[in-house]
Design a protein around this motif. Structure first.
Motif, PDB file in Angstrom:
ATOM      1  N   ASP A 423       0.873  -1.170   0.000  1.00  0.00           N
ATOM      2  CA  ASP A 423       0.000   0.000   0.000  1.00  0.00           C
ATOM      3  C   ASP A 423       0.913   1.222   0.000  1.00  0.00           C
ATOM      4  O   ASP A 423       2.140   1.087  -0.183  1.00  0.00           O
ATOM      5  CB  ASP A 423      -0.973  -0.014   1.182  1.00  0.00           C
ATOM      6  CG  ASP A 423      -0.264  -0.202   2.519  1.00  0.00           C
ATOM      7  OD1 ASP A 423       0.973   0.018   2.583  1.00  0.00           O
ATOM      8  OD2 ASP A 423      -0.923  -0.575   3.500  1.00  0.00           O
ATOM      9  N   LEU A 424       0.347   2.391   0.183  1.00  0.00           N
ATOM     10  CA  LEU A 424       1.163   3.597   0.085  1.00  0.00           C
ATOM     11  C   LEU A 424       2.262   3.615   1.153  1.00  0.00           C
ATOM     12  O   LEU A 424       3.412   4.011   0.886  1.00  0.00           O
ATOM     13  CB  LEU A 424       0.280   4.839   0.211  1.00  0.00           C
ATOM     14  CG  LEU A 424       0.933   6.166  -0.187  1.00  0.00           C
ATOM     15  CD1 LEU A 424       1.405   6.135  -1.638  1.00  0.00           C
ATOM     16  CD2 LEU A 424      -0.045   7.330   0.033  1.00  0.00           C
ATOM     17  N   ARG A 425       1.936   3.156   2.373  1.00  0.00           N
ATOM     18  CA  ARG A 425       2.941   3.128   3.435  1.00  0.00           C
ATOM     19  C   ARG A 425       4.058   2.157   3.104  1.00  0.00           C
ATOM     20  O   ARG A 425       5.251   2.479   3.237  1.00  0.00           O
ATOM     21  CB  ARG A 425       2.275   2.736   4.759  1.00  0.00           C
ATOM     22  CG  ARG A 425       3.242   2.716   5.945  1.00  0.00           C
ATOM     23  CD  ARG A 425       2.659   1.948   7.114  1.00  0.00           C
ATOM     24  NE  ARG A 425       2.433   0.559   6.768  1.00  0.00           N
ATOM     25  CZ  ARG A 425       3.398  -0.365   6.760  1.00  0.00           C
ATOM     26  NH1 ARG A 425       4.646  -0.030   7.044  1.00  0.00           N
ATOM     27  NH2 ARG A 425       3.104  -1.613   6.454  1.00  0.00           N
ATOM     28  N   LYS A 426       3.686   0.929   2.653  1.00  0.00           N
ATOM     29  CA  LYS A 426       4.706  -0.068   2.333  1.00  0.00           C
ATOM     30  C   LYS A 426       5.533   0.368   1.119  1.00  0.00           C
ATOM     31  O   LYS A 426       6.748   0.124   1.058  1.00  0.00           O
ATOM     32  CB  LYS A 426       4.027  -1.417   2.042  1.00  0.00           C
ATOM     33  CG  LYS A 426       5.002  -2.563   1.788  1.00  0.00           C
ATOM     34  CD  LYS A 426       5.811  -2.881   3.021  1.00  0.00           C
ATOM     35  CE  LYS A 426       6.718  -4.092   2.797  1.00  0.00           C
ATOM     36  NZ  LYS A 426       5.947  -5.345   2.689  1.00  0.00           N
ATOM     37  N   ASN A 428       6.346   3.388   0.299  1.00  0.00           N
ATOM     38  CA  ASN A 428       7.310   4.384   0.759  1.00  0.00           C
ATOM     39  C   ASN A 428       8.464   3.727   1.519  1.00  0.00           C
ATOM     40  O   ASN A 428       9.617   4.170   1.444  1.00  0.00           O
ATOM     41  CB  ASN A 428       6.617   5.410   1.649  1.00  0.00           C
ATOM     42  CG  ASN A 428       7.486   6.611   1.932  1.00  0.00           C
ATOM     43  OD1 ASN A 428       7.919   7.304   1.021  1.00  0.00           O
ATOM     44  ND2 ASN A 428       7.776   6.841   3.200  1.00  0.00           N
ATOM     45  N   GLU A 429       8.160   2.641   2.220  1.00  0.00           N
ATOM     46  CA  GLU A 429       9.203   1.892   2.923  1.00  0.00           C
ATOM     47  C   GLU A 429      10.170   1.247   1.932  1.00  0.00           C
ATOM     48  O   GLU A 429      11.391   1.292   2.118  1.00  0.00           O
ATOM     49  CB  GLU A 429       8.559   0.832   3.818  1.00  0.00           C
ATOM     50  CG  GLU A 429       9.546  -0.002   4.613  1.00  0.00           C
ATOM     51  CD  GLU A 429       8.846  -1.060   5.448  1.00  0.00           C
ATOM     52  OE1 GLU A 429       9.423  -2.149   5.635  1.00  0.00           O
ATOM     53  OE2 GLU A 429       7.720  -0.802   5.921  1.00  0.00           O
ATOM     54  N   ASN A 463      -4.376   6.693  -2.117  1.00  0.00           N
ATOM     55  CA  ASN A 463      -4.118   6.932  -0.699  1.00  0.00           C
ATOM     56  C   ASN A 463      -4.757   5.863   0.178  1.00  0.00           C
ATOM     57  O   ASN A 463      -4.235   5.522   1.237  1.00  0.00           O
ATOM     58  CB  ASN A 463      -4.634   8.318  -0.290  1.00  0.00           C
ATOM     59  CG  ASN A 463      -3.845   9.433  -0.951  1.00  0.00           C
ATOM     60  OD1 ASN A 463      -2.651   9.299  -1.197  1.00  0.00           O
ATOM     61  ND2 ASN A 463      -4.520  10.545  -1.245  1.00  0.00           N
ATOM     62  N   GLN A 464      -5.889   5.341  -0.249  1.00  0.00           N
ATOM     63  CA  GLN A 464      -6.591   4.302   0.493  1.00  0.00           C
ATOM     64  C   GLN A 464      -6.555   2.995  -0.291  1.00  0.00           C
ATOM     65  O   GLN A 464      -6.621   2.996  -1.517  1.00  0.00           O
ATOM     66  CB  GLN A 464      -8.059   4.708   0.731  1.00  0.00           C
ATOM     67  CG  GLN A 464      -8.223   6.001   1.510  1.00  0.00           C
ATOM     68  CD  GLN A 464      -7.694   5.884   2.931  1.00  0.00           C
ATOM     69  OE1 GLN A 464      -7.778   4.832   3.560  1.00  0.00           O
ATOM     70  NE2 GLN A 464      -7.135   6.978   3.448  1.00  0.00           N
TER      71      GLN A 464
END
Length: 667
Positions: A423-426, A428-429, A463-464
């Protein structure tokens, strides 16, 4: 020694004849009368007749005990027993050949004498088919008892309520029938294939306008799944039962392709019913032959990995829908399940709990860069493991297999949920990953280079929501969205509930790309330019936005519907079905659609494609009766949830030294 002696008895004709699904082995209480004559045709060899005897040694459970030992502990002896690759059934004009008589007129196997076999071990005078099943009317009466809550009785009650069923001549249905559904059912029934007078499956496509048949006139295991589900939802169980048993007869037991073994337990990709002339003086005598294809004739010569997994899933669905659990309890069926599991769970050089496969081994059956650990296979593998665990009979000989199965389920679920999710968080990681990390506590465990994050993905990720990536290997993440793998991860419970809802959120957010004018993109985005040339080998059929290269496949509607119903979001599927039915009938039910928005019928798409028809019907039936989806969906095992929570609760970046290697699964 006991096993070796038994094998020698079989080969000499003095002992029981053993095959993966021999009709000798129908239940725990078996009775055999007279002789079973089995015909076989060897590849690249002349036709011959072989006769095997089913000895009465099997009575009183002696032979049954021997078979269980064979099925559970010593499958290696199968190499000495040649499995039939062509199953034969005499045609109506071949009533006697060399003293062999046919009982019942529609059997796959031929029994001498007036007596026949039944499931209770009694000798009766009733006519049976090749699997010990009485005539179709009697079987239907029996199955009505199993399906008191099934679709058949629900339909009957509905018609009775509306005055459709009555004693007078004027009684007639008052329920209007959707003309598109009516057309679809007519086309689906026209595609049915018969073997010895009984329905056995549906051909891939029944296009009267096409001169290029190729292998679309065959019954494909993966293609028949939506057809089988549609028939189950209609209460028509015979065709599904016949399909399951006949494909079990074709399960691989010997080397079949250029002296290379595809592996014991492999299910064929497809089979064809052929009518051939019998050897002899009577030129009009014919017989029907089942001719399987394990990949020998397929484009690319790739053996199918998904066939056996779909077979197990359909077997469970049959039991759930019909209420008839006797099929999955049969010894030959139990042995077939174990052979598939042993093939998939075999040790190898792979270090991951995912199933390692080649390109072209599933629905995407051409070179598309999915070799390794594609998500579609992992989702089907996980689903088949759970279904098999539910159906396997508890036996001492199965303890090791069940233990390995449970360990694999835990390890596979953790691996997919933890490492395939994005997802967006992963994202970016991953974008900030450090590389060349050597140690047990490495964060970037697969040495993924941040440069793999393509510009299209950065712009495309909403984003979602999120999804499971298509593939994961050392230094490689395939970020493409593959629809079947993600959808079936929801259906099978491979994805967590939060992940499942996030996948559906993602589909809604990317509706114009994934659904567009015709559901559903098989993958997104397409391979283009030099990437397409390198990865596909410049495949002229898999050009960008066509066929497997991001084409749109209407058959995926039924999987989407099952996933949406499980997550209590059926409105998503209903919206997709509404879009599809505006064009499917008008466009003559094509196999797939081309272009980014799916505006054109596929340039090489066959019309009247059976699984496009069946996929639409299953979606409509499930939306009409959401409770019927229970035969497909699998809820998370509480023990698995607990184990997964324990693994996630600890620090995933902890150092794993030699003193901490007590777990039996791999993460």
């Amino acid at each position: 020694m006991a096993t070796s002696d038994a094998i020698l008895q079989v080969l000499s004709g003095a002992g029981p004849c053993v095959f993966s699904s021999n009709p000798c082995f129908r239940s725990s209480d078996l009775t055999f009368s007279s002789k079973l004559h089995v015909k076989c045709v060897k590849k690249r060899a002349s036709r011959c007749m072989k006769m095997f005897k089913c000895s009465n040694v099997l009575r009183n459970g002696i032979g049954n005990h021997w078979f269980k030992g064979f099925g559970d502990r010593d499958l290696s002896v199968n190499a000495t027993i040649k499995k039939l690759h062509l199953l034969r059934c005499k045609g109506p004009q071949a009533e006697r050949v060399s003293g062999v008589t046919e009982e019942g007129g529609n059997g796959t196997w031929f029994v001498d004498g007036a007596n026949s076999l039944n499931l209770n071990g009694a000798v009766t005078g009733e006519q049976t088919d090749g699997f010990g099943v009485r005539d179709a009317q009697q079987l239907t009466r029996e199955k009505e008892g199993f399906a008191s809550n099934g679709a058949l009785n629900q339909e009957k009650e509905r018609l009775e309520t509306n005055g459709a069923v009555g004693t007078g001549r004027d009684a007639s249905p008052k329920v209007s029938v959707d003309p598109i559904e009516e057309e679809a059912w007519e086309l689906l029934r026209d595609s049915m294939v018969y073997y010895c007078g009984s329905p056995i499956g549906t051909i891939a496509a029944n296009d009267p306008t096409s001169s290029s048949v190729l292998n679309y006139d065959q019954v494909f295991i993966r293609d028949f799944i939506p057809s089988g589900i549609a028939f189950l939802l209609k209460g028509e169980y015979d065709i599904v039962r016949n399909f399951l048993l006949h494909t079990l007869q074709l399960q691989s037991w010997e080397k079949t392709m250029d002296c290379h073994s595809p592996g014991q337990g492999l299910m064929p990709a497809s089979f064809k019913v052929r009518t051939v002339r019998l050897d002899g003086d009577d030129d009009s005598a014919t017989e029907e032959v089942l001719d399987p294809d394990f990949g020998e004739a397929a484009i690319g010569r790739v053996a199918p990995v998904d066939s056996g997994l779909w077979w197990i899933i359909l077997l469970r669905a049959y039991g759930k829908c019909s209420g008839d659990l006797s099929l999955q309890e049969r010894i030959d069926v139990q042995t077939g399940i174990k052979m598939i599991l042993r093939l998939c769970l075999a040790d190898g050089f792979d270090m991951f709990p995912t199933l390692l496969v080649t390109d072209g081994s599933c629905m995407i059956d051409r070179r598309m860069g999915i070799h390794g650990h594609p998500l579609e296979i992992q989702a089907l593998f996980y689903s088949a493991l759970l279904c098999a665990r539910e159906m396997l009979a508890p036996e001492d000989g199965s303890a090791d297999l069940i233990r390995a199965l449970n360990n694999r389920i835990v390890a596979l679920s953790f691996h997919i949920r933890e490492y395939y999710w994005i997802d967006l968080r992963k994202l970016n990681e991953i974008y900030r990953y450090k590389t060349e990390e050597y140690s047990y506590d490495a964060v970037n465990k697969f040495n993924i280079y941040p440069d793999q994050v393509s510009p299209w993905l950065v712009e495309w990720m909403p984003n979602q929501g999120g999804y499971l990536i298509g593939n994961l290997q050392p230094a490689h993440m395939d970020f493409r969205f593959f629809s079947l793998g993600n959808i079936w991860s929801i259906v099978s419970g491979l994805a967590t509930r939060d992940q499942s809802n996030a996948i559906l959120d993602f589909i809604e957010a990317k509706w114009s790309d994934l659904i567009a004018d015709m559901p559903l993109k098989i993958c997104y985005p397409a391979l283009e330019g030099q990437e397409w040339q390198i990865i596909t080998g410049s495949d002229p059929k898999n050009t960008p936005w066509s066929y497997h290269n991001a084409g749109s496949w209407p058959t995926l509607l039924w999987q989407l519907t099952a996933a949406c119903i499980k997550m209590n979001r059926p409105e998503i599927a209903a919206r997709a079905v509404e879009i599809a039915e505006k064009r499917l009938s008008r466009d003559k039910w094509p196999e797939y659609y081309d272009t980014k928005k799916a505006r054109f019928i596929g340039k090489q798409a066959h019309l009247f494609q059976t699984w496009s028809i069946a996929g639409y019907l299953v979606a409509k039936l499930l939306l009409a009766d959401p409770s019927a989806a229970q035969m497909l969906v699998i809820d998370e095992d509480p023990e698995l949830v607990s184990a997964f929570s324990c693994m996630i609760g600890t620090n995933p970046r902890r150092k794993r030294g030699q003193t901490n290697l007590k777990k039996t699964f791999m993460v």
